[in-house]
Design a protein around this motif. Structure first.
Motif, PDB file in Angstrom:
ATOM      1  N   LYS A 177      31.604  10.243   5.260  1.00  0.00           N
ATOM      2  CA  LYS A 177      31.443  10.705   6.648  1.00  0.00           C
ATOM      3  C   LYS A 177      32.772  11.165   7.232  1.00  0.00           C
ATOM      4  O   LYS A 177      32.858  12.225   7.882  1.00  0.00           O
ATOM      5  CB  LYS A 177      30.836   9.575   7.479  1.00  0.00           C
ATOM      6  CG  LYS A 177      30.626   9.872   8.951  1.00  0.00           C
ATOM      7  CD  LYS A 177      31.768   9.373   9.843  1.00  0.00           C
ATOM      8  CE  LYS A 177      31.958   7.871   9.729  1.00  0.00           C
ATOM      9  NZ  LYS A 177      33.109   7.415  10.563  1.00  0.00           N
ATOM     10  N   SER A 178      33.833  10.412   7.012  1.00  0.00           N
ATOM     11  CA  SER A 178      35.123  10.754   7.607  1.00  0.00           C
ATOM     12  C   SER A 178      35.653  12.069   7.057  1.00  0.00           C
ATOM     13  O   SER A 178      36.250  12.861   7.797  1.00  0.00           O
ATOM     14  CB  SER A 178      36.140   9.626   7.375  1.00  0.00           C
ATOM     15  OG  SER A 178      36.636   9.622   6.065  1.00  0.00           O
ATOM     16  N   LYS A 180      33.797  14.579   5.988  1.00  0.00           N
ATOM     17  CA  LYS A 180      33.013  15.648   6.612  1.00  0.00           C
ATOM     18  C   LYS A 180      33.544  15.971   7.997  1.00  0.00           C
ATOM     19  O   LYS A 180      33.635  17.133   8.391  1.00  0.00           O
ATOM     20  CB  LYS A 180      31.538  15.228   6.694  1.00  0.00           C
ATOM     21  CG  LYS A 180      30.804  15.233   5.370  1.00  0.00           C
ATOM     22  CD  LYS A 180      29.356  14.814   5.554  1.00  0.00           C
ATOM     23  CE  LYS A 180      28.602  14.832   4.241  1.00  0.00           C
ATOM     24  NZ  LYS A 180      27.189  14.378   4.407  1.00  0.00           N
ATOM     25  N   HIS A 181      33.894  14.948   8.756  1.00  0.00           N
ATOM     26  CA  HIS A 181      34.443  15.175  10.095  1.00  0.00           C
ATOM     27  C   HIS A 181      35.804  15.842  10.027  1.00  0.00           C
ATOM     28  O   HIS A 181      36.099  16.769  10.791  1.00  0.00           O
ATOM     29  CB  HIS A 181      34.547  13.842  10.840  1.00  0.00           C
ATOM     30  CG  HIS A 181      33.229  13.220  11.166  1.00  0.00           C
ATOM     31  ND1 HIS A 181      33.115  12.059  11.901  1.00  0.00           N
ATOM     32  CD2 HIS A 181      31.952  13.577  10.867  1.00  0.00           C
ATOM     33  CE1 HIS A 181      31.843  11.739  12.049  1.00  0.00           C
ATOM     34  NE2 HIS A 181      31.119  12.646  11.415  1.00  0.00           N
ATOM     35  N   GLY A 322      22.683   6.849   9.497  1.00  0.00           N
ATOM     36  CA  GLY A 322      23.481   7.956  10.032  1.00  0.00           C
ATOM     37  C   GLY A 322      23.751   7.845  11.508  1.00  0.00           C
ATOM     38  O   GLY A 322      24.040   8.852  12.169  1.00  0.00           O
ATOM     39  N   ASN A 324      26.303   6.689  12.830  1.00  0.00           N
ATOM     40  CA  ASN A 324      27.740   6.771  13.069  1.00  0.00           C
ATOM     41  C   ASN A 324      28.281   8.187  12.964  1.00  0.00           C
ATOM     42  O   ASN A 324      29.489   8.399  12.903  1.00  0.00           O
ATOM     43  CB  ASN A 324      28.489   5.870  12.069  1.00  0.00           C
ATOM     44  CG  ASN A 324      28.236   6.280  10.622  1.00  0.00           C
ATOM     45  OD1 ASN A 324      27.392   7.128  10.328  1.00  0.00           O
ATOM     46  ND2 ASN A 324      28.975   5.658   9.711  1.00  0.00           N
ATOM     47  N   THR A 325      27.383   9.190  12.967  1.00  0.00           N
ATOM     48  CA  THR A 325      27.824  10.571  12.804  1.00  0.00           C
ATOM     49  C   THR A 325      26.989  11.503  13.675  1.00  0.00           C
ATOM     50  O   THR A 325      26.147  11.053  14.459  1.00  0.00           O
ATOM     51  CB  THR A 325      27.770  10.976  11.320  1.00  0.00           C
ATOM     52  OG1 THR A 325      28.398  12.253  11.148  1.00  0.00           O
ATOM     53  CG2 THR A 325      26.335  11.024  10.804  1.00  0.00           C
ATOM     54  N   TYR A 326      27.219  12.787  13.553  1.00  0.00           N
ATOM     55  CA  TYR A 326      26.507  13.776  14.350  1.00  0.00           C
ATOM     56  C   TYR A 326      25.009  13.688  14.094  1.00  0.00           C
ATOM     57  O   TYR A 326      24.565  13.586  12.952  1.00  0.00           O
ATOM     58  CB  TYR A 326      27.018  15.183  14.022  1.00  0.00           C
ATOM     59  CG  TYR A 326      28.475  15.379  14.394  1.00  0.00           C
ATOM     60  CD1 TYR A 326      28.834  15.876  15.654  1.00  0.00           C
ATOM     61  CD2 TYR A 326      29.484  15.039  13.499  1.00  0.00           C
ATOM     62  CE1 TYR A 326      30.164  16.032  16.002  1.00  0.00           C
ATOM     63  CE2 TYR A 326      30.815  15.193  13.839  1.00  0.00           C
ATOM     64  CZ  TYR A 326      31.156  15.686  15.093  1.00  0.00           C
ATOM     65  OH  TYR A 326      32.489  15.832  15.436  1.00  0.00           O
ATOM     66  N   VAL A 331      28.950   9.106  17.459  1.00  0.00           N
ATOM     67  CA  VAL A 331      29.794   9.837  16.511  1.00  0.00           C
ATOM     68  C   VAL A 331      31.128   9.096  16.428  1.00  0.00           C
ATOM     69  O   VAL A 331      31.924   9.117  17.369  1.00  0.00           O
ATOM     70  CB  VAL A 331      30.001  11.296  16.942  1.00  0.00           C
ATOM     71  CG1 VAL A 331      30.881  12.025  15.916  1.00  0.00           C
ATOM     72  CG2 VAL A 331      28.663  12.007  17.092  1.00  0.00           C
ATOM     73  N   THR A 332      31.360   8.429  15.311  1.00  0.00           N
ATOM     74  CA  THR A 332      32.589   7.654  15.159  1.00  0.00           C
ATOM     75  C   THR A 332      33.615   8.462  14.368  1.00  0.00           C
ATOM     76  O   THR A 332      33.317   9.024  13.326  1.00  0.00           O
ATOM     77  CB  THR A 332      32.322   6.320  14.446  1.00  0.00           C
ATOM     78  OG1 THR A 332      31.690   6.569  13.192  1.00  0.00           O
ATOM     79  CG2 THR A 332      31.427   5.433  15.287  1.00  0.00           C
ATOM     80  N   PRO A 334      35.279  11.459  15.031  1.00  0.00           N
ATOM     81  CA  PRO A 334      35.068  12.889  14.797  1.00  0.00           C
ATOM     82  C   PRO A 334      36.328  13.570  14.271  1.00  0.00           C
ATOM     83  O   PRO A 334      36.252  14.618  13.638  1.00  0.00           O
ATOM     84  CB  PRO A 334      34.679  13.419  16.185  1.00  0.00           C
ATOM     85  CG  PRO A 334      35.222  12.417  17.157  1.00  0.00           C
ATOM     86  CD  PRO A 334      35.098  11.102  16.456  1.00  0.00           C
ATOM     87  N   ARG A 367      34.267  20.172  16.097  1.00  0.00           N
ATOM     88  CA  ARG A 367      34.046  18.718  16.106  1.00  0.00           C
ATOM     89  C   ARG A 367      33.333  18.249  17.372  1.00  0.00           C
ATOM     90  O   ARG A 367      33.038  17.054  17.519  1.00  0.00           O
ATOM     91  CB  ARG A 367      35.385  17.972  16.022  1.00  0.00           C
ATOM     92  CG  ARG A 367      36.245  18.335  14.844  1.00  0.00           C
ATOM     93  CD  ARG A 367      37.496  17.484  14.764  1.00  0.00           C
ATOM     94  NE  ARG A 367      38.253  17.429  16.004  1.00  0.00           N
ATOM     95  CZ  ARG A 367      39.049  18.400  16.453  1.00  0.00           C
ATOM     96  NH1 ARG A 367      39.150  19.530  15.765  1.00  0.00           N
ATOM     97  NH2 ARG A 367      39.723  18.257  17.573  1.00  0.00           N
TER      98      ARG A 367
END
Length: 396
Positions: A177-178, A180-181, A322, A324-326, A331-332, A334, A367
């Motif tokens: 996830k990180s 991707k952000h 999911g 924790n994301t978009y 959203v953690t 970003p 973002r």
């Protein structure tokens, strides 16, 4: 809201790997210039400055700021381990909120060396001596070759796995996830995507942690200009982003009673968050974007629960769903967080601040989280200190 201070400007430079950055004073001065330009304020207007760094000689803050001019203002050097940047912000906010000054600068920078962090002063007691004693007593003495910080956060993650019967592979999803952000963040060090299998297959570090689940040593700098509402109004500055509440905590006695998650700051984070939620009137259910201290994936995972973003024992579901994301609930990181954006210790808290200010202004580009009216920041330093900050968007 009349007592809230304004974040008038923020600035940071792209983070880099050790050996590829300018010297700390050059980085620090540039970040400060960017924050001043963003605020529309000259350096001569700054009445106090708080400068954070962990590895550097005394008065390194002056060394950096003297590049902007010699104005004779108080310059306070700050070191609070990995929460140093937010500690500088805390002091700048406090100075403005108290009425001591109308304009303050918070600056953080770090020029790091490659490899794991080592104790610098080996001829004196280690600051983490008590923490190491508890870790060794309740979890076992680690191999000396393992990076010290990883043993604490890896042990905490392993204990959670054992207590809740979850698959430790869940932590790897946080790195995926990180990355991707971070792909959308021009300030981040690691912007290339990683697959779940790549994260799992990277070299084992400690407990459930693999290399790609650990933040890298990083060089960089970030800054924020904090002003009173009256000063912003009088000088026509943007005043739409306010610090709604902020709290700093240090360790409680519970830290040293054998619970590994408490040893790495769980109770500090929880107490600071409760204080901030009560003072701001904004609860965890209202938070849609947050920058959390993900020095290791296990810490981000545990922090979800410490901050009340998900109930205790449910962080695994929070990640796998999911949330924790978009497209999810919060959203953690970003920005990519410490794992992908990088972690120049003294700059991290102010880089988090910059990201959340941009989110609240609607300036985060690819973002951007939709409909952001409040934003939560968590910055942790082992040893220890935790700073939690709630930002609020105000019209006008």
């Amino acid at each position: 809201m009349s007592d809230e201070v304004v974040v008038a400007g923020v600035g940071m430079i792209p983070f880099t790997k050790p050996g590829k950055s300018d010297d700390y004073d050059v980085m620090g001065a540039e970040a400060a210039r960017r924050a001043l330009a963003d605020a529309g304020v000259d350096y001569g207007a700054i009445q106090q400055a708080y400068v954070g760094y962990v590895f550097g000689d005394s008065t390194s803050g002056q060394k950096a700021l003297y590049r902007l001019g010699g104005t004779g203002i108080p310059v306070v050097n700050v070191n609070n381990n990995c929460s140093t940047g937010s500690s500088a912000l805390y002091l700048a906010r406090q100075a403005v909120e108290s009425g001591a000054v109308d304009v303050a600068l918070a600056l953080g920078f770090e020029q790091m060396l490659p490899g794991a962090i080592q104790q610098v002063f080996t001829d004196s007691p280690a600051a983490l001596e008590n923490f190491e004693r508890v870790r060794d007593e309740y979890f076992g003495r680690p191999d000396p070759s393992v990076p010290n910080a990883a043993t604490f956060f890896g042990a905490a993650g392993q204990r959670y796995v054992e207590e809740h019967g979850i698959d430790p592979a869940v932590f790897a999803h946080i790195t995926v996830k990180s990355r991707k952000h971070a792909a959308n963040n021009p300030f981040a060090v690691f912007r290339a995507p990683l697959t779940f299998d790549e994260v799992i297959a990277s070299p084992h570090i400690y407990g459930p942690l693999t290399r790609f689940q650990c933040c890298p040593p990083t060089c960089g700098a970030a800054a924020a200009v904090i002003v009173s509402q009256e000063y912003a109004r009088k000088h026509g500055l943007r005043s739409g982003v306010r610090i709604a509440a902020q709290a700093m905590t240090t360790d409680f006695q519970s830290t040293f009673e054998g619970d590994m998650k408490r040893l790495i700051g769980y109770d500090m984070a929880a107490a600071a968050a409760v204080d901030v939620y009560e003072k701001s009137g904004i609860g965890p259910e209202d938070v849609r974007v947050a920058e959390l201290h993900d020095c290791f994936t296990t810490n981000e995972f545990l922090t979800y629960e410490a901050l009340g973003l998900t109930p205790e024992g449910t962080a695994e579901k929070f990640v796998l769903d999911g949330d924790n994301t978009y497209g999810g609930r919060v959203v953690t990181n970003p920005s990519g967080g410490l794992i992908s954006k990088g972690h120049p210790l003294g700059a991290t808290g102010l880089a988090q601040c910059a990201e959340l200010v941009w989110q609240l202004r609607g300036e985060a580009e690819a973002r951007q989280v939709d409909g952001v009216t409040s934003a939560l920041q968590h910055n942790l330093g082992l040893g220890g200190a935790c700073v939690v900050t709630m930002y609020r968007k105000v019209d006008g």
